[in-house]
Write a protein that holds these residues in place. Structure first.
Motif, mmCIF file in Angstrom:
data_model
loop_
_atom_site.group_PDB
_atom_site.id
_atom_site.type_symbol
_atom_site.label_atom_id
_atom_site.label_comp_id
_atom_site.label_asym_id
_atom_site.label_seq_id
_atom_site.Cartn_x
_atom_site.Cartn_y
_atom_site.Cartn_z
ATOM 1 N N ARG A 167 11.843 -12.210 -2.259
ATOM 2 C CA ARG A 167 12.189 -11.651 -0.939
ATOM 3 C C ARG A 167 11.730 -10.200 -0.817
ATOM 4 N NH1 ARG A 167 17.635 -11.508 -3.165
ATOM 5 N NH2 ARG A 167 18.219 -9.339 -3.395
ATOM 6 N N ASP A 168 11.768 -9.431 -1.918
ATOM 7 C CA ASP A 168 11.297 -8.042 -1.886
ATOM 8 C C ASP A 168 9.787 -7.990 -1.704
ATOM 9 O OD1 ASP A 168 13.837 -6.703 -2.241
ATOM 10 O OD2 ASP A 168 13.805 -7.425 -4.306
ATOM 11 N N ILE A 169 9.080 -8.873 -2.399
ATOM 12 C CA ILE A 169 7.615 -8.951 -2.280
ATOM 13 C C ILE A 169 7.234 -9.343 -0.844
ATOM 14 C CG2 ILE A 169 5.540 -10.193 -3.066
ATOM 15 C CD1 ILE A 169 6.494 -8.812 -5.482
ATOM 16 N N GLU A 170 7.903 -10.364 -0.313
ATOM 17 C CA GLU A 170 7.598 -10.857 1.036
ATOM 18 C C GLU A 170 7.882 -9.796 2.096
ATOM 19 O OE1 GLU A 170 5.977 -13.598 1.785
ATOM 20 O OE2 GLU A 170 5.901 -14.102 -0.338
ATOM 21 N N LEU A 171 8.995 -9.091 1.944
ATOM 22 C CA LEU A 171 9.354 -8.042 2.903
ATOM 23 C C LEU A 171 8.289 -6.940 2.905
ATOM 24 C CD1 LEU A 171 11.383 -6.857 4.910
ATOM 25 C CD2 LEU A 171 12.566 -5.836 2.976
ATOM 26 N N ALA A 172 7.886 -6.507 1.715
ATOM 27 C CA ALA A 172 6.854 -5.468 1.612
ATOM 28 C C ALA A 172 5.532 -5.962 2.192
ATOM 29 C CB ALA A 172 6.687 -5.039 0.157
ATOM 30 N N ARG A 173 5.210 -7.218 1.929
ATOM 31 C CA ARG A 173 3.963 -7.801 2.449
ATOM 32 C C ARG A 173 3.973 -7.812 3.985
ATOM 33 N NH1 ARG A 173 3.191 -13.060 -0.543
ATOM 34 N NH2 ARG A 173 2.494 -11.856 -2.323
ATOM 35 N N ALA A 174 5.101 -8.191 4.567
ATOM 36 C CA ALA A 174 5.233 -8.230 6.032
ATOM 37 C C ALA A 174 5.105 -6.829 6.617
ATOM 38 C CB ALA A 174 6.564 -8.847 6.419
ATOM 39 N N ARG A 175 5.707 -5.842 5.961
ATOM 40 C CA ARG A 175 5.628 -4.463 6.459
ATOM 41 C C ARG A 175 4.215 -3.915 6.325
ATOM 42 N NH1 ARG A 175 11.486 -2.206 4.286
ATOM 43 N NH2 ARG A 175 12.710 -3.296 5.855
ATOM 44 N N LEU A 176 3.507 -4.307 5.283
ATOM 45 C CA LEU A 176 2.115 -3.896 5.117
ATOM 46 C C LEU A 176 1.269 -4.455 6.277
ATOM 47 C CD1 LEU A 176 -0.116 -2.547 3.411
ATOM 48 C CD2 LEU A 176 -0.344 -4.723 2.184
ATOM 49 N N GLN A 191 -0.339 11.665 -9.080
ATOM 50 C CA GLN A 191 0.124 10.343 -9.475
ATOM 51 C C GLN A 191 1.601 10.433 -9.875
ATOM 52 O OE1 GLN A 191 -1.365 7.898 -8.603
ATOM 53 N NE2 GLN A 191 -1.726 6.445 -10.189
ATOM 54 N N PRO A 192 2.446 9.482 -9.449
ATOM 55 C CA PRO A 192 3.836 9.462 -9.935
ATOM 56 C C PRO A 192 3.863 9.196 -11.444
ATOM 57 C CG PRO A 192 3.574 8.019 -8.042
ATOM 58 C CD PRO A 192 2.202 8.445 -8.463
ATOM 59 N N PHE A 193 4.963 9.537 -12.094
ATOM 60 C CA PHE A 193 5.085 9.372 -13.553
ATOM 61 C C PHE A 193 5.051 7.911 -13.968
ATOM 62 C CE2 PHE A 193 7.705 13.447 -13.345
ATOM 63 C CZ PHE A 193 6.605 14.223 -13.594
ATOM 64 N N ASP A 194 5.790 7.065 -13.267
ATOM 65 C CA ASP A 194 5.896 5.667 -13.669
ATOM 66 C C ASP A 194 5.622 4.787 -12.461
ATOM 67 O OD1 ASP A 194 6.373 3.273 -14.889
ATOM 68 O OD2 ASP A 194 8.461 3.671 -15.420
ATOM 69 N N CYS A 195 4.379 4.362 -12.346
ATOM 70 C CA CYS A 195 4.013 3.510 -11.211
ATOM 71 C C CYS A 195 3.029 2.463 -11.686
ATOM 72 C CB CYS A 195 3.422 4.328 -10.075
ATOM 73 S SG CYS A 195 1.813 5.039 -10.440
ATOM 74 N N LYS A 196 2.929 1.390 -10.916
ATOM 75 C CA LYS A 196 1.940 0.358 -11.236
ATOM 76 C C LYS A 196 1.479 -0.317 -9.958
ATOM 77 C CE LYS A 196 4.526 -3.819 -11.986
ATOM 78 N NZ LYS A 196 4.785 -4.953 -12.798
ATOM 79 N N PRO A 197 0.261 -0.847 -9.963
ATOM 80 C CA PRO A 197 -0.260 -1.548 -8.775
ATOM 81 C C PRO A 197 0.534 -2.825 -8.524
ATOM 82 C CG PRO A 197 -1.987 -1.236 -10.436
ATOM 83 C CD PRO A 197 -0.704 -0.790 -11.045
ATOM 84 N N MET A 198 0.718 -3.143 -7.262
ATOM 85 C CA MET A 198 1.407 -4.381 -6.863
ATOM 86 C C MET A 198 0.435 -5.228 -6.057
ATOM 87 S SD MET A 198 4.386 -4.422 -8.197
ATOM 88 C CE MET A 198 5.183 -5.743 -7.303
ATOM 89 N N LYS A 199 -0.555 -5.790 -6.748
ATOM 90 C CA LYS A 199 -1.601 -6.565 -6.088
ATOM 91 C C LYS A 199 -1.045 -7.796 -5.382
ATOM 92 C CE LYS A 199 -5.398 -5.096 -9.043
ATOM 93 N NZ LYS A 199 -4.900 -4.437 -10.237
ATOM 94 N N THR A 200 0.123 -8.291 -5.821
ATOM 95 C CA THR A 200 0.730 -9.460 -5.177
ATOM 96 C C THR A 200 1.148 -9.141 -3.744
ATOM 97 O OG1 THR A 200 2.854 -8.867 -6.145
ATOM 98 C CG2 THR A 200 1.585 -10.567 -7.279
ATOM 99 N N ILE A 201 1.348 -7.853 -3.438
ATOM 100 C CA ILE A 201 1.724 -7.456 -2.075
ATOM 101 C C ILE A 201 0.474 -7.197 -1.241
ATOM 102 C CG2 ILE A 201 2.904 -5.722 -0.682
ATOM 103 C CD1 ILE A 201 4.829 -5.373 -3.096
ATOM 104 N N GLY A 202 -0.473 -6.470 -1.809
ATOM 105 C CA GLY A 202 -1.700 -6.191 -1.074
ATOM 106 C C GLY A 202 -2.489 -5.060 -1.708
#
Length: 107
Positions: free
Chosen positions: A94-103, A40-51
């Motif tokens: 825009r960062d959320i949308e870009l990540a969502r599109a790439r997913l 696990q990375p030291f500082d990470c969190k789930p991004m459920k808004t992306i997927g």
């Protein structure tokens, strides 16, 4: 010994990561290396808004705040969807949308 996963950069994520200042780039590389080894990375969190299965690595140093969105729940690789300098309190739409599109490109 856990299986070592490849890191696959989607879209311009590698180029974007390479544009980070050296310390932030090193920190991101170290965290991604942990992921490759099943840690696990030291500082990470789930991004459920992306997927489902998308998380963010959070990096803060004297040059600013940086984020790396990734998917680790695929057996074949760790996919880096997006890497960017954070300029506002919350991740920008825009960062959320870009990540969502790439997913979605991953299928």
């Amino acid at each position: 010994m856990p299986r070592h996963k490849d890191v696959v950069f989607v879209g311009s994520a590698l180029k974007d990561l390479r544009s980070f200042p050296i310390e932030a780039r090193r920190a991101a590389g170290f965290q991604l290396d942990l992921l490759q080894q099943g840690e696990q990375p030291f500082d990470c969190k789930p991004m459920k808004t992306i997927g489902r299965g998308v998380n963010e690595i959070r990096i803060t140093d004297e040059s600013g705040a940086f984020r790396v969105f990734y998917v680790v729940n695929r057996p074949e690789a760790v996919y880096v969807l997006h890497a960017f300098r954070k300029t506002t309190q919350k991740a920008e739409t825009r960062d959320i949308e870009l990540a969502r599109a790439r997913l979605q490109e991953l299928g």
